[in-house]
Design a protein around this motif. Structure first.
Motif, mmCIF file in Angstrom:
data_model
loop_
_atom_site.group_PDB
_atom_site.id
_atom_site.type_symbol
_atom_site.label_atom_id
_atom_site.label_comp_id
_atom_site.label_asym_id
_atom_site.label_seq_id
_atom_site.Cartn_x
_atom_site.Cartn_y
_atom_site.Cartn_z
ATOM 1 N N ASP A 91 0.831 -1.203 0.000
ATOM 2 C CA ASP A 91 0.000 0.000 0.000
ATOM 3 C C ASP A 91 0.870 1.259 0.000
ATOM 4 N N ARG A 92 1.925 1.243 0.809
ATOM 5 C CA ARG A 92 2.829 2.397 0.845
ATOM 6 C C ARG A 92 3.498 2.614 -0.515
ATOM 7 N N TYR A 93 3.885 1.514 -1.157
ATOM 8 C CA TYR A 93 4.509 1.602 -2.480
ATOM 9 C C TYR A 93 3.538 2.219 -3.481
ATOM 10 N N ASN A 94 2.270 1.800 -3.437
ATOM 11 C CA ASN A 94 1.280 2.343 -4.377
ATOM 12 C C ASN A 94 1.059 3.834 -4.171
ATOM 13 N N VAL A 95 1.101 4.287 -2.913
ATOM 14 C CA VAL A 95 0.864 5.700 -2.611
ATOM 15 C C VAL A 95 2.066 6.549 -3.005
ATOM 16 N N GLU A 96 3.263 6.056 -2.668
ATOM 17 C CA GLU A 96 4.467 6.858 -2.888
ATOM 18 C C GLU A 96 4.945 6.814 -4.335
ATOM 19 N N LYS A 97 4.967 5.643 -4.946
ATOM 20 C CA LYS A 97 5.518 5.497 -6.301
ATOM 21 C C LYS A 97 4.489 5.800 -7.393
#
Length: 388
Positions: free
Chosen positions: A208-214
C-alpha cells in the motif's frame, strides 16, 4: 638383472640395521583405534550373500563415528587432555547403535514380518526427519496478466520485480522460507503462525505504501491465504494437504486482503496483536465440508470502520430485541382471546360495556335456562330495542 652389493652398501645396511630403534608399545590413540576396529568386526552381523539392503543412513552414521574417532585421535596427538576414555566409550556406543539399525534395515526378502517392521521404521524416520508443523502462505499479484497482454512481457516482468523486492525481504525478516515463485504468485512457509501473520500484514502495508508513494501505472494488489498443518519439507520444495488448502484460501480472498484458516487462527500465540475476526464459512475446491475463514485487518481506517459497524449492529439488535419480545408477548394472547370470543367460547366483554342497566336486566330475565340450552345448540341473534 641383479647387481652385486658393494662393500660400502653392505656396511651402510649393517650400520642401519644395528641403529634401528626397538619397537615400542602402542600409543593411546593407536590402542583406541585398534579397540574400535576390533569391536566393529565382532559386532557386525552377517545375513548371507546378497540379502542385505543398503541404506544411506547406515553409511552416514558410520561416517559420523569415523569423524568422532578422528577427532579423539587428533586431541591425543595435540597432547590435550579431554576425557579420552569417556569419548572412546561414547564412540563404541555409537557403533552399537549403528549395528542395531543395521539389523533393522537388513532383512531377508522372504521374511514378511521383518519387512513390515522395516517399513514402519522407515516411515517413522521419514516423519521424524521430513515432516513438520508449518504455516504455509500463498500470495498472488492481481493485474499482471492483463498488463502482459496490453504492454508486453517486459512490463509484466517489471511489475513482478517490484513485487518481489517488497515481499522477499519481509519473508526472510520474519524467519520464513521462500519455497518458489509461480507466475504471479509465491509459496513460502513459517514454523511460527504468529510470525507468518506478521509477515503478511507487513507485506500488505508495504504494498500500500509503495502504491501511494511510487504511483505506478499498475498498483501492487495482492491476495494472501494462510493455513497451518503438517507438511513434508524437502530441500527445495514442500508438499502435503496444508499446501493445497492454503492455495484455496488465497483464491477465496480479494485483492489487498489476508484470509487465514481456523487452524492458523487457533495457532496464534497472541490473537490480540493483529485485529482478526471470523468472516465467513465456505467450501474449498477439492475439500469436503465447510471451512471457517478469518480475515486479518492491516489498514487502521478499515479496522476502525469494521469495529464501529460491528458495535453499532450489536446496539441496534439490543435495542430492538426487548420491544419485539414485549410486542409478541402482548399480541399473541390478545389474538387468541379475540378468536375465542368470535367462536362464542368466551363472553364478549364489550357487550357489558355498551349495554345499559335496563337492557342487561331484561336480558337476564327474558332468557330462560331452556333458551340458554338452545343457544348452545343453535346460533341465536338478539336485537336490543332502545325504546323504553
Amino acid at each position: 638383472m641383479s647387481f652385486p652389493e658393494t662393500d660400502d652398501a653392505r656396511r651402510e645396511s649393517t650400520s642401519a640395521g644395528n641403529n634401528m630403534p626397538e619397537p615400542k608399545e602402542k600409543c593411546d590413540h593407536e590402542r583406541i583405534h585398534d579397540e574400535i576396529e576390533e569391536k566393529c568386526e565382532k559386532e557386525t552381523v552377517e545375513t548371507g550373500k546378497d540379502e542385505t539392503i543398503p541404506h544411506e543412513e547406515t553409511k552416514n552414521n558410520r561416517a559420523s563415528v569415523q569423524t568422532q574417532e578422528e577427532s579423539a585421535l587428533a586431541y591425543v596427538e595435540r597432547n590435550e587432555e579431554p576425557a579420552i576414555e569417556e569419548f572412546a566409550e561414547k564412540t563404541k556406543e555409537e557403533i552399537l547403535n549403528t549395528d542395531e539399525k543395521d539389523k533393522r534395515l537388513h532383512a531377508p526378502p522372504n521374511d514378511i514380518e521383518k519387512l513390515i517392521e522395516q517399513r514402519e521404521y522407515l516411515e517413522s524416520l521419514l516423519k521424524e526427519k521430513f515432516t513438520k508443523r508449518m504455516t504455509v502462505m500463498f500470495t498472488d499479484l492481481k493485474g499482471s496478466t492483463a498488463i502482459a497482454d496490453a504492454e508486453g512481457d517486459i512490463a509484466s516482468r517489471t511489475i513482478m520485480k517490484q513485487h518481489n523486492d517488497v515481499l522477499f525481504p519481509i519473508i526472510k525478516k520474519h524467519d520464513g522460507v521462500l519455497v518458489k515463485t509461480m507466475g504471479d504468485g509465491t509459496l513460502s512457509y513459517f514454523e511460527d503462525a504468529q510470525k507468518a501473520l506478521r509477515a503478511a500484514v507487513e507485506a500488505q502495508i508495504s504494498f500500500d505504501r509503495y502504491n501511494v508513494e511510487k504511483k505506478p501505472k499498475t498498483l501492487l494488489l495482492v491476495t494472501m491465504g494462510l493455513h497451518t498443518g503438517d507438511g513434508v519439507v524437502e530441500e527445495n520444495d514442500i508438499f502435503g494437504d496444508v499446501v493445497n488448502v492454503a492455495s484455496r484460501i488465497e483464491s477465496a480472498s480479494n485483492p489487498g486482503e489476508i484470509y487465514i484458516s481456523e487452524d492458523t487462527y487457533n495457532s496464534l500465540t497472541n490473537k490480540s496483536e493483529i485485529y482478526t475476526r471470523f468472516i465467513k464459512s465456505t467450501t474449498l475446491k477439492g475439500k469436503k465440508g465447510e471451512f471457517r475463514l478469518y480475515k486479518a485487518f492491516w489498514d487502521e481506517k478499515e479496522i476502525e470502520l469494521d469495529k464501529f459497524d460491528t458495535k453499532e449492529e450489536d446496539i441496534v439488535v439490543k435495542k430492538r430485541f426487548p420491544f419485539v419480545k414485549v410486542l409478541m408477548m402482548v399480541s399473541i394472547p390478545l389474538m387468541i382471546t379475540y378468536l375465542l370470543m368470535l367462536g362464542g367460547v368466551v363472553p364478549n366483554p364489550f357487550i357489558a360495556l355498551t349495554a345499559s342497566k335496563t337492557e342487561l336486566r331484561s336480558l337476564s330475565t327474558d332468557i330462560s335456562d331452556e333458551d340458554i340450552k338452545k343457544t348452545s345448540e343453535h346460533t341465536v341473534t338478539i336485537i336490543f330495542d332502545n325504546e323504553e
